[in-house]
Design a protein around this motif. Structure first.
Motif, PDB file in Angstrom:
ATOM      1  N   SER A 161       0.841  -1.195   0.000  1.00  9.89           N
ATOM      2  CA  SER A 161       0.000   0.000   0.000  1.00  9.89           C
ATOM      3  C   SER A 161       0.870   1.236   0.000  1.00  9.89           C
ATOM      4  O   SER A 161       1.861   1.315   0.752  1.00  9.89           O
ATOM      5  N   SER A 162       0.515   2.224  -0.835  1.00  7.88           N
ATOM      6  CA  SER A 162       1.304   3.453  -0.933  1.00  7.88           C
ATOM      7  C   SER A 162       1.466   4.099   0.439  1.00  7.88           C
ATOM      8  O   SER A 162       0.496   4.233   1.192  1.00  7.88           O
ATOM      9  N   GLY A 163       2.708   4.443   0.762  1.00  7.94           N
ATOM     10  CA  GLY A 163       3.000   5.089   2.033  1.00  7.94           C
ATOM     11  C   GLY A 163       3.342   4.152   3.160  1.00  7.94           C
ATOM     12  O   GLY A 163       3.884   4.586   4.188  1.00  7.94           O
ATOM     13  N   ASP A 164       3.058   2.854   2.999  1.00  6.59           N
ATOM     14  CA  ASP A 164       3.433   1.886   4.031  1.00  6.59           C
ATOM     15  C   ASP A 164       4.945   1.731   4.084  1.00  6.59           C
ATOM     16  O   ASP A 164       5.633   1.809   3.057  1.00  6.59           O
ATOM     17  N   GLN A 165       5.442   1.502   5.275  1.00  8.93           N
ATOM     18  CA  GLN A 165       6.855   1.171   5.438  1.00  8.93           C
ATOM     19  C   GLN A 165       7.020  -0.341   5.460  1.00  8.93           C
ATOM     20  O   GLN A 165       6.236  -1.052   6.096  1.00  8.93           O
ATOM     21  N   VAL A 166       8.026  -0.819   4.757  1.00 10.43           N
ATOM     22  CA  VAL A 166       8.368  -2.237   4.743  1.00 10.43           C
ATOM     23  C   VAL A 166       9.706  -2.387   5.453  1.00 10.43           C
ATOM     24  O   VAL A 166      10.719  -1.813   5.025  1.00 10.43           O
ATOM     25  N   MET A 167       9.713  -3.127   6.547  1.00 10.74           N
ATOM     26  CA  MET A 167      10.914  -3.274   7.372  1.00 10.74           C
ATOM     27  C   MET A 167      11.413  -4.716   7.302  1.00 10.74           C
ATOM     28  O   MET A 167      10.641  -5.662   7.480  1.00 10.74           O
ATOM     29  N   LEU A 168      12.709  -4.864   7.024  1.00  8.87           N
ATOM     30  CA  LEU A 168      13.357  -6.171   7.011  1.00  8.87           C
ATOM     31  C   LEU A 168      14.312  -6.272   8.187  1.00  8.87           C
ATOM     32  O   LEU A 168      15.104  -5.348   8.435  1.00  8.87           O
ATOM     33  N   ILE A 169      14.250  -7.386   8.896  1.00 10.78           N
ATOM     34  CA  ILE A 169      15.158  -7.632  10.014  1.00 10.78           C
ATOM     35  C   ILE A 169      15.935  -8.902   9.721  1.00 10.78           C
ATOM     36  O   ILE A 169      15.344  -9.972   9.496  1.00 10.78           O
ATOM     37  N   ASN A 170      17.259  -8.808   9.693  1.00 10.16           N
ATOM     38  CA  ASN A 170      18.108  -9.979   9.480  1.00 10.16           C
ATOM     39  C   ASN A 170      18.036 -10.865  10.718  1.00 10.16           C
ATOM     40  O   ASN A 170      18.422 -10.459  11.814  1.00 10.16           O
ATOM     41  N   GLU A 171      17.511 -12.074  10.564  1.00 11.05           N
ATOM     42  CA  GLU A 171      17.285 -12.949  11.708  1.00 11.05           C
ATOM     43  C   GLU A 171      18.579 -13.393  12.371  1.00 11.05           C
ATOM     44  O   GLU A 171      18.600 -13.733  13.546  1.00 11.05           O
ATOM     45  N   ALA A 172      19.676 -13.401  11.592  1.00 14.76           N
ATOM     46  CA  ALA A 172      20.944 -13.873  12.144  1.00 14.76           C
ATOM     47  C   ALA A 172      21.680 -12.792  12.916  1.00 14.76           C
ATOM     48  O   ALA A 172      22.364 -13.069  13.900  1.00 14.76           O
ATOM     49  N   THR A 173      21.539 -11.529  12.470  1.00 17.17           N
ATOM     50  CA  THR A 173      22.346 -10.453  13.067  1.00 17.17           C
ATOM     51  C   THR A 173      21.531  -9.344  13.708  1.00 17.17           C
ATOM     52  O   THR A 173      22.093  -8.486  14.382  1.00 17.17           O
ATOM     53  N   GLY A 174      20.218  -9.334  13.463  1.00 13.27           N
ATOM     54  CA  GLY A 174      19.376  -8.291  14.031  1.00 13.27           C
ATOM     55  C   GLY A 174      19.397  -6.979  13.275  1.00 13.27           C
ATOM     56  O   GLY A 174      18.724  -6.020  13.678  1.00 13.27           O
ATOM     57  N   GLN A 175      20.135  -6.880  12.177  1.00 12.33           N
ATOM     58  CA  GLN A 175      20.210  -5.633  11.423  1.00 12.33           C
ATOM     59  C   GLN A 175      18.876  -5.340  10.743  1.00 12.33           C
ATOM     60  O   GLN A 175      18.219  -6.232  10.225  1.00 12.33           O
ATOM     61  N   VAL A 201      23.104 -12.019   1.839  1.00 14.12           N
ATOM     62  CA  VAL A 201      22.346 -13.245   1.626  1.00 14.12           C
ATOM     63  C   VAL A 201      21.970 -13.847   2.977  1.00 14.12           C
ATOM     64  O   VAL A 201      22.781 -13.908   3.900  1.00 14.12           O
ATOM     65  N   GLY A 202      20.710 -14.264   3.113  1.00  9.34           N
ATOM     66  CA  GLY A 202      20.286 -14.872   4.368  1.00  9.34           C
ATOM     67  C   GLY A 202      18.797 -14.793   4.578  1.00  9.34           C
ATOM     68  O   GLY A 202      18.029 -14.422   3.679  1.00  9.34           O
ATOM     69  N   ASP A 203      18.359 -15.135   5.793  1.00 10.77           N
ATOM     70  CA  ASP A 203      16.942 -15.159   6.155  1.00 10.77           C
ATOM     71  C   ASP A 203      16.569 -13.887   6.904  1.00 10.77           C
ATOM     72  O   ASP A 203      17.285 -13.435   7.809  1.00 10.77           O
ATOM     73  N   TYR A 204      15.405 -13.338   6.541  1.00 10.30           N
ATOM     74  CA  TYR A 204      14.936 -12.084   7.110  1.00 10.30           C
ATOM     75  C   TYR A 204      13.484 -12.229   7.563  1.00 10.30           C
ATOM     76  O   TYR A 204      12.742 -13.105   7.100  1.00 10.30           O
ATOM     77  N   SER A 205      13.091 -11.320   8.432  1.00  7.87           N
ATOM     78  CA  SER A 205      11.700 -11.179   8.832  1.00  7.87           C
ATOM     79  C   SER A 205      11.181  -9.866   8.264  1.00  7.87           C
ATOM     80  O   SER A 205      11.783  -8.810   8.488  1.00  7.87           O
ATOM     81  N   LEU A 206      10.086  -9.926   7.498  1.00  6.62           N
ATOM     82  CA  LEU A 206       9.519  -8.735   6.866  1.00  6.62           C
ATOM     83  C   LEU A 206       8.267  -8.304   7.622  1.00  6.62           C
ATOM     84  O   LEU A 206       7.393  -9.128   7.917  1.00  6.62           O
ATOM     85  N   GLN A 207       8.189  -7.014   7.923  1.00 11.04           N
ATOM     86  CA  GLN A 207       7.063  -6.481   8.679  1.00 11.04           C
ATOM     87  C   GLN A 207       6.570  -5.194   8.028  1.00 11.04           C
ATOM     88  O   GLN A 207       7.363  -4.317   7.683  1.00 11.04           O
ATOM     89  N   VAL A 208       5.233  -5.068   7.859  1.00 11.86           N
ATOM     90  CA  VAL A 208       4.636  -3.830   7.375  1.00 11.86           C
ATOM     91  C   VAL A 208       4.364  -2.911   8.558  1.00 11.86           C
ATOM     92  O   VAL A 208       3.820  -3.345   9.590  1.00 11.86           O
TER      93      VAL A 208
END
Length: 1006
Positions: free
Chosen positions: A41-55, A74-81
């Protein structure tokens, strides 16, 4: 099988090929990172968190709902709107692939809306089609490698990809899309580790150090250059917040190996043996690794040490010597990651592939299977240390910068106590009957036939890359610079000559223009070859590219790259300078239904190939390469000054003719060594492909590739100019078949000094005997391919991938090496040593019309897993090369050795010893002697997992070439020895498939 709630809350989208080994890769060409993109959705923030390092990384969806997050490790992330500062929906699990883009489309509730176009596997979901891709690539993870019978090398991983085959087995390497083995590039974490001296090898970290591999076979982004073949892009493992460790041991004992077949071929000179049935090899390696945080969420380390023990025992082809080889070396690698903040990261990579091997050579009696006296020892050193420091910074949501500085080192030393005391002596097949009658004694006191080499290479790399998102556009631009320095000397041991014994007949022509005198039935050829110096080459480039989402479903890539190459002399002056080499590249990807299930894509681009450092070394430093012929007056017994053993020394008789110095290259006036208006080698490529997901598990694709190389850069024989006959041979680096401009003076027959231009399509060569002046054929190489692929993604139970490739590679030159005659001195091969060498256009050495590749794995249960792979390919063409052509007495190939000169496409059939104008010839085109047989390579493995909770112990047993196929893969292609004199061994084998062997790998992770 999986619940609806799980499907809505978990998404791990691995790259289309990463697990599927099917989809083309993304536009991040040589990067060691990946990306996530999609719609929200326009204006939403998409946040990625690196599960291994917390970045954490955050981006805001634009007015059209599009968002991108690039340059992600390269790696696994958690995506949050996040909307208005509040989290919306549940976190989504996302996997970022190497060089690829994970597509995640999000709805107003923060959930994933493209579930129908992905496969759900456990708590993960896998994209079937990467709609952000415009290239062709194959991605493979270390998890997939562990399920399959794949040898532990980068080259073996690359050959999983369609269109990638083994090159000439005499000097190794791999061929991508019809290219030669000297046109590829290899990157580790973005560091170029390709050999720049001949471009036929590369540095490598321990295999277990890698995390993921990407094999690029076409359509690279403008971020990448300096390759007209393919790319191996690898990324290493990294540390995380979790403390981990492990041990892995690999066993390949000789008991797991089948014996190689012996081969013998009869001709009038006796029996030519290829004895290998008593060869032995045992290999063991063990590595230990540790991974974890030095400072939680900030500083992470992954480190590995590997010890390797390799022992070999083998005879030479004739079975007259026995060599014991032993190497026991330690290899290490380390990766340090420092997250200065969420938006600023430093990475440090270091690894070593430095090693040393010792060889002891003994006399050997094959018939009695008895080991004789020690005849000598030698030590070979190789590899070196490598490192890279990389910074990635994000400035706001839309601008990313990346900077890297790295060093890539390699060396090659060959040393022996006999270097100063002994000459090398070899026996040609034409002298076999005499040699066998002598009892095949040790000849000469030098162990082996290696030259004395001292070689150091160092590449210094610096690059800057930027990405700037502006609405529907993402601009990518950057610069890079490589400084490549070679310090090398080579010479033959002893007095500097290598002696080869030949059987001859009275009147046989020799390469120096003389003929064998009466009463002489054997000769010695003394070859003297000396060169050396320190040389530097710089390669600079800049690029800019626009990734434009014309619509939400149509992506265009519009880019240009500009390369500059500067090869220098030992004094630092420019020797070959190629500036402003413009490479336009465009591509598109159309999500045809807008659901990520079906894609049409294409790419059109130009790619330039740099000049290798061996050209500087030879031409800017000078080369002595002389051949002198003597009568062989028998043999006398001598005592080896190093070992005290006896050996036979040739008795050198009267010299026959003068010294053949036609291959010498002077480093004097370089204006006669390089074309003033030299053009770089480039290749144009066009790709059109289609890919579709049949279901959440199955997908298929088809693509067509066309490649065209219209010029060559090599040393060219020039013995005639507009000034008239030169009187000897010049060997300038030039573009054969095109105008050549060099300095004319009295030394080459010009009345006045000044630049002269030779149209080498009509001039440059004067025929011996007839005096006819001719030029060189226009270089041309084309590759056409149609690839089909079907894939069933791994779901924890089974996975499968199959491909068929039809291709045709033809032209009149292979590229910068000549596999036809096993000549691998890049850019200085025999293609243009004589106009007859490249007169015919036809199938080239790497032409394999049909290639099938199948691989799959199946888990019987949690304890037992099975894997298999099959590669089947049709054989390459066989050519019957002649030695001369009509109206010319000068050889198009050597009258003495099979390796010198490329040969002609003419066979003399009548009056062959008479005047040139009376000789009768027949034309024999490329491939006229048939084709090599089909080859099949079946591998299988089984993996057992210890059924104990919280204990990760696995044992994998793999068998390679399960059927023990030992088909011939290389043959002799020289048909004539002299005009009308047929080499009876033409078409007989020189290399065969390696026999069956097995490997046991024990892995314990904790």
């Amino acid at each position: 099988m999986y619940g609806k709630a799980l499907r809505k809350t978990a998404l791990c989208v691995a790259m289309g090929i990463g697990l599927a080994s099917m989809a083309p890769g993304a536009v991040l060409a040589q990067s060691a990172t990946g990306a996530v993109a999609g719609r929200a959705s326009s204006g939403d923030q998409v946040m990625l968190i690196n599960e291994a390092t917390g970045q954490r990384h955050t981006v805001t969806a634009g007015s059209d709902g599009l968002y991108r997050l690039t340059r992600l490790p390269v790696g696994d992330y958690s995506l949050q709107v996040v909307r208005d500062g509040q989290q919306v929906g549940q976190p989504v699990a996302v996997s970022v692939p190497l060089g690829g883009t994970t597509t995640v489309n999000l709805g107003a509730d923060g959930g994933v809306i493209n579930l129908d176009s992905v496969q759900v596997y456990g708590s993960r979901v896998v994209n079937r089609v990467d709609v952000y891709s415009t290239e062709v690539a194959t991605n493979v993870t270390r998890e997939e490698i562990a399920r399959l019978p794949v040898e532990q090398s980068l080259g073996s991983v690359a050959m999983l990809a369609p269109g990638v085959i083994g090159g000439n087995s005499s000097f190794g390497g791999i061929s991508f899309g019809g290219s030669s083995v000297a046109e590829n590039s290899v990157f580790i974490n973005g560091l170029n580790v390709t050999d720049f001296y001949r471009r036929q090898s590369y540095s490598s970290a321990p295999f277990a150090f890698y995390r993921e591999f990407q094999v690029k076979t076409g359509g690279y982004s403008v971020e990448f250059g300096r390759s007209t073949g393919g790319v191996i892009n690898a990324v290493t493992r990294s540390g995380s917040n979790e403390l981990k460790g492990g041990v892995e041991v690999t066993f390949e004992p000789n008991a797991f190996r089948a014996s190689a077949d012996d081969h013998q071929f009869e001709d009038s000179n006796g029996t030519q043996h290829y004895r290998a049935s008593r060869d032995r090899q045992s290999f063991t390696k063990a590595n230990v690794w540790a991974s974890g945080p030095l400072i939680r969420d900030k500083l992470f380390l992954f480190a590995m040490y590997e010890q390797r023990d390799n022992r070999t025992k083998n005879t030479n082809n004739s079975g007259s010597t026995w060599t014991d080889g032993d190497s026991d070396n330690g290899f290490w690698g380390a990766k340090l990651d420092w997250n200065l903040s969420d938006n600023h990261q430093f990475e440090f990579l270091a690894f070593s592939d430095e090693g040393e091997a010792g060889y002891s050579v003994y006399a050997y009696d094959w018939d009695r299977a008895e080991l004789g006296d020690l005849t000598g020892t030698r030590t070979v050193s190789s590899g070196g240390d490598n490192g890279a420091l990389t910074y990635t910074g994000r400035f706001g949501e839309n601008f990313t910068a990346k900077a890297m500085y790295g060093i890539n080192q390699s060396k090659s030393y060959s040393r022996s106590p006999a270097d100063a005391l002994c000459e090398q002596v070899t026996i040609d097949s034409s002298y076999r009957n005499v040699y066998e009658a002598m009892g095949q004694p040790t000849v000469g006191c030098y162990p082996g036939t290696s030259t004395v080499v001292s070689h150091d290479d160092e590449r210094e790399v610096a690059r800057l890359d930027f990405e700037w998102t502006l609405g529907d556009h993402m601009l990518r631009f950057g610069v890079d610079r490589e400084v490549m320095t070679t310090e090398r000397t080579t010479f033959y041991p002893g007095n500097g000559n290598r002696y080869t014994a030949f059987g001859v007949s009275e009147g046989d022509p020799l390469d120096n223009g003389a003929t064998v005198p009466a009463g002489v039935d054997a000769i010695l050829m003394a070859r003297r070859r000396i060169d050396g110096g320190t040389f530097e080459t710089t390669a600079n480039a800049w690029y800019i590219e626009d990734l434009w989402n014309v619509t939400p479903n149509l992506l265009l890539t519009l880019g240009v790259r500009v390369d500059n190459f500067d090869n220098k002399t030992a004094s630092g002056d420019s020797f070959i300078k190629l500036d402003n080499l413009i490479s336009p590249r465009v591509g598109f990807s159309w999500d045809m239904k807008g659901d990520g299930m079906t894609k049409l894509f294409g790419n059109l681009g130009r790619y330039y190939l740099p000049v290798t450092n061996n050209i500087n070394y030879t031409f800017a430093g000078g080369l002595i390469d002389e051949r002198t012929f003597y009568a062989l007056d028998g043999w006398r017994e001598q005592v080896n000054p190093v070992t005290g053993a006896s050996y036979m020394e040739p008795i050198i008789g009267a010299q026959i003719g003068g010294v053949d110095d036609s291959y010498n290259i002077s480093a004097g006036d370089l204006r006669q060594s390089v074309d003033r208006d030299l053009d770089a080698v480039y290749q144009d490529e066009a790709i059109l492909g289609f890919q579709s997901a049949l279901s959440q598990a199955w997908s298929w694709g088809v693509n067509a590739t066309y490649r065209r190389m219209k010029n060559a850069l090599d040393d060219v024989r020039i013995n005639h100019t507009p000034c008239g006959p030169v009187g000897f041979n010049l060997w300038p680096i030039a573009n054969p078949g095109k105008p050549l401009t060099i300095w004319g003076d009295a030394s080459i027959g010009c009345e006045t000094e000044g630049w002269i231009t030779i149209d080498t399509s009509r001039d440059g060569y004067i025929k011996g005997g007839s005096g006819e002046v001719v030029g060189y054929s226009e270089p041309k190489r084309t590759y056409k391919a149609l690839e089909f692929q079907i894939d069933r993604a791994w779901d924890g139970k089974w996975g499968f991938n199959a491909s068929y490739l039809w291709s045709k590679s033809d032209g009149n030159h292979e590229g910068p090496v000549n596999s036809d005659t096993n000549y691998g001195d890049t850019g200085m091969v025999q293609h243009w040593d004589h106009p007859a060498n490249n007169q015919d256009y036809g199938p080239l050495f790497n032409d394999r019309r049909h290639q099938f590749k199948v691989r799959g794995s199946y888990a019987l249960n949690d304890q037992w897993l099975f894997g298999a792979s099959l590669t089947a390919q049709s054989g390459g063409p066989i050519t019957a090369f002649g030695v001369t052509w009509p109206n010319d007495t000068t050889g198009a190939g050597s009258f003495v050795t099979e390796g010198s000169g490329g040969g002609s496409f003419w066979h003399c059939v009548q009056n062959c010893s008479g005047p040139v104008n009376e000789r009768v010839y027949e034309y024999s085109p490329r491939g006229a002697a048939g084709r090599l047989p089909w080859t099949y390579n079946l591998g299988a493995n089984v993996t057992w997992t210890l059924p104990v909770e919280d204990v990760d112990l696995k044992v994998r047993f793999s068998v390679f070439n399960l059927l023990n196929e030992q088909e011939v893969i290389n043959v002799r292609q020289r048909y004539e020895r002299g005009p009308g004199e047929v080499r009876e061994l033409h078409g007989t084998g020189t290399r065969w498939q390696s026999p069956r062997y097995a490997q046991l790998v024990v892995t314990w992770n904790f």
